[in-house]
Design a protein around this motif. Structure first.
Motif, mmCIF file in Angstrom:
data_model
loop_
_atom_site.group_PDB
_atom_site.id
_atom_site.type_symbol
_atom_site.label_atom_id
_atom_site.label_comp_id
_atom_site.label_asym_id
_atom_site.label_seq_id
_atom_site.Cartn_x
_atom_site.Cartn_y
_atom_site.Cartn_z
ATOM 1 N N ALA A 264 93.046 50.915 63.304
ATOM 2 C CA ALA A 264 94.045 51.132 63.430
ATOM 3 C C ALA A 264 94.967 51.162 62.239
ATOM 4 C CB ALA A 264 94.412 49.065 63.026
ATOM 5 N N GLY A 265 96.447 51.804 61.668
ATOM 6 C CA GLY A 265 96.777 52.267 60.948
ATOM 7 C C GLY A 265 96.828 51.247 59.187
ATOM 8 N N GLY A 266 97.800 51.453 58.174
ATOM 9 C CA GLY A 266 97.300 51.177 57.119
ATOM 10 C C GLY A 266 98.602 49.613 57.215
ATOM 11 N N ALA A 267 98.260 48.896 56.934
ATOM 12 C CA ALA A 267 99.818 47.626 56.969
ATOM 13 C C ALA A 267 101.189 47.726 56.539
ATOM 14 C CB ALA A 267 99.211 46.398 56.591
ATOM 15 N N GLY A 268 101.698 47.851 57.267
ATOM 16 C CA GLY A 268 103.337 48.537 56.993
ATOM 17 C C GLY A 268 103.615 49.203 58.365
ATOM 18 N N GLY A 269 103.134 49.286 59.469
ATOM 19 C CA GLY A 269 103.593 49.907 60.274
ATOM 20 C C GLY A 269 103.179 51.430 60.772
ATOM 21 N N GLY A 270 101.359 51.545 59.567
ATOM 22 C CA GLY A 270 100.347 52.396 59.631
ATOM 23 C C GLY A 270 100.129 52.753 61.189
ATOM 24 N N GLY A 271 100.630 53.973 62.189
ATOM 25 C CA GLY A 271 99.825 54.514 63.560
ATOM 26 C C GLY A 271 98.610 54.738 63.042
ATOM 27 N N SER A 272 97.922 53.956 64.921
ATOM 28 C CA SER A 272 96.742 53.929 64.844
ATOM 29 C C SER A 272 96.184 55.169 65.168
ATOM 30 C CB SER A 272 96.101 53.260 65.811
ATOM 31 O OG SER A 272 96.690 51.331 65.764
ATOM 32 N N GLY A 273 95.199 55.930 64.756
ATOM 33 C CA GLY A 273 94.624 57.589 65.346
ATOM 34 C C GLY A 273 93.407 56.730 66.793
ATOM 35 N N GLY A 296 102.415 58.001 60.987
ATOM 36 C CA GLY A 296 102.360 58.324 62.489
ATOM 37 C C GLY A 296 100.313 58.179 62.246
ATOM 38 N N GLY A 297 99.602 57.829 63.293
ATOM 39 C CA GLY A 297 98.694 58.113 63.000
ATOM 40 C C GLY A 297 97.953 59.738 64.299
ATOM 41 N N ALA A 298 97.276 60.261 63.790
ATOM 42 C CA ALA A 298 96.507 61.418 64.152
ATOM 43 C C ALA A 298 95.783 61.073 65.858
ATOM 44 C CB ALA A 298 94.936 61.925 63.435
ATOM 45 N N GLY A 299 96.423 62.154 66.424
ATOM 46 C CA GLY A 299 96.341 61.491 68.407
ATOM 47 C C GLY A 299 95.193 63.218 68.242
ATOM 48 N N TYR A 300 94.296 63.061 69.095
ATOM 49 C CA TYR A 300 92.972 63.966 70.152
ATOM 50 C C TYR A 300 92.767 63.134 71.077
ATOM 51 C CZ TYR A 300 88.262 66.252 70.489
ATOM 52 O OH TYR A 300 87.260 66.623 71.298
#
Length: 323
Positions: A264-273, A296-300
């Protein structure tokens, strides 16, 4: 005499002797809320618009929060050298009533003038359906600009490291890659002191198989990658809209090969990696939350046929005053 809403679109908000006459344009929600027996007029701009103060004879001031667009996380189909996106910068105005935490300004003046309100878009990035890494971009600035007066600008979040490109600075900085470009980028690009608009991104490990850094958030740094990916920094809790904490400006989380999938990303709308070691049939979203300024979270991904999106979240502006 107070001007009615039907008269040329001008609204008079009043409670006893306090009167503010105003009009708005654009993507704005205009209503009132009662918090601790106090009635507030509140305007929520989820897109760009204007606020025109027609009359303010009692010199009423406002409380406000402004968030810029979050930066995109990095995306790549075959390497974890992609970091979480930095959150958009968050600026706050509050008085001493205890509803907000520390803020760089006590209150916002409401002069008889037009304020042009610009809401920044989130950065874009990801992996195409044919498994090609896309260019990541930073979020764009949000601002409140009073005609003939002050302009306040929250800086867009920096994007996370991707391909052979290092993370960039912004309102909050993007996270470093897991296998290259491992250094997280700085935040607070607007140079606000003593209360920064955001923080730096975390570092990656420098190992191809492990973890990248989380993007910086509005209230804390993104964590470094290690045995698990770095987590996006939390955003700032603000009580302007409801009287209860709403977080803005969470950093996007990092990713890694075979570890921390869906972190999960940071509280406040951070995107999931997110990481995927096998082919998948559907689109994957690591995006920041709309109207939060989240990175946005990182995607791999290894294998695929499905796109991944690592976009940052759009910004927001909220302005309120006592009725």
């Amino acid at each position: 005499m107070a001007i009615r809403p039907a008269d040329h679109g001008v609204v008079a908000s009043s409670g006893g002797a306090a009167i503010v006459e105003y009009s708005t344009t654009g993507a704005v929600t205009d209503d009132t809320v009662v918090i601790d027996s106090v009635t507030w007029r509140r305007l929520k701009f989820t897109g760009s618009g204007t606020l025109t103060i027609v009359g303010n004879p009692n010199t009423i001031n406002a409380q406000a929060v402004l968030a810029a667009g979050g930066g995109a996380g990095g995306g790549h189909p075959s390497t974890v050298s992609v970091g979480g996106g930095g959150a958009g910068g968050v600026l706050r105005w509050s008085n001493s009533d205890g509803l907000n935490l520390s803020a760089p300004w006590d209150e916002m003046d409401l002069p008889v003038a037009v304020a042009t309100i610009t809401i920044g878009a989130g950065g874009t990035g990801g992996i195409s359906g044919t498994q090609v890494a896309q260019v990541s971009t930073s979020g764009t600035n949000s601002s409140i600009a009073w005609a003939g007066g002050s302009t306040f600008t929250a800086t867009g979040g920096g994007y996370g490291a991707y391909i052979s490109t290092a993370a960039t600075s912004g309102g909050s900085g993007g996270g470093g890659g897991g296998s290259a470009n491992t250094t997280g980028a700085s935040g607070n690009a607007g140079g606000f002191s003593p209360y920064p608009e955001g923080f730096l991104g975390g570092n990656g490990t420098g190992s191809f198989f492990v973890a990248s850094g989380g993007g910086g958030g509005a209230s804390e740094i993104g964590t470094n990658g290690g045995s698990t990916p770095g987590v996006g920094g939390d955003g700032y809790p603000d009580r302007t809209y409801t009287g209860s904490d709403i977080y803005y400006g969470g950093g996007g989380s990092g990713t890694g090969q075979g570890v921390g999938t869906g972190l999960a990303g940071g509280a406040g709308g951070g995107g999931s990696g997110k990481a995927s070691p096998v082919a998948n049939g559907g689109a994957y979203a690591c995006v920041g939350g709309a109207n939060t300024g989240g990175g946005g979270g990182a995607g791999y991904s290894v294998g695929g046929g499905a796109p991944w999106y690592t976009n940052g979240g759009s910004g927001i502006a909220i302005i309120r005053w006592v009725e």
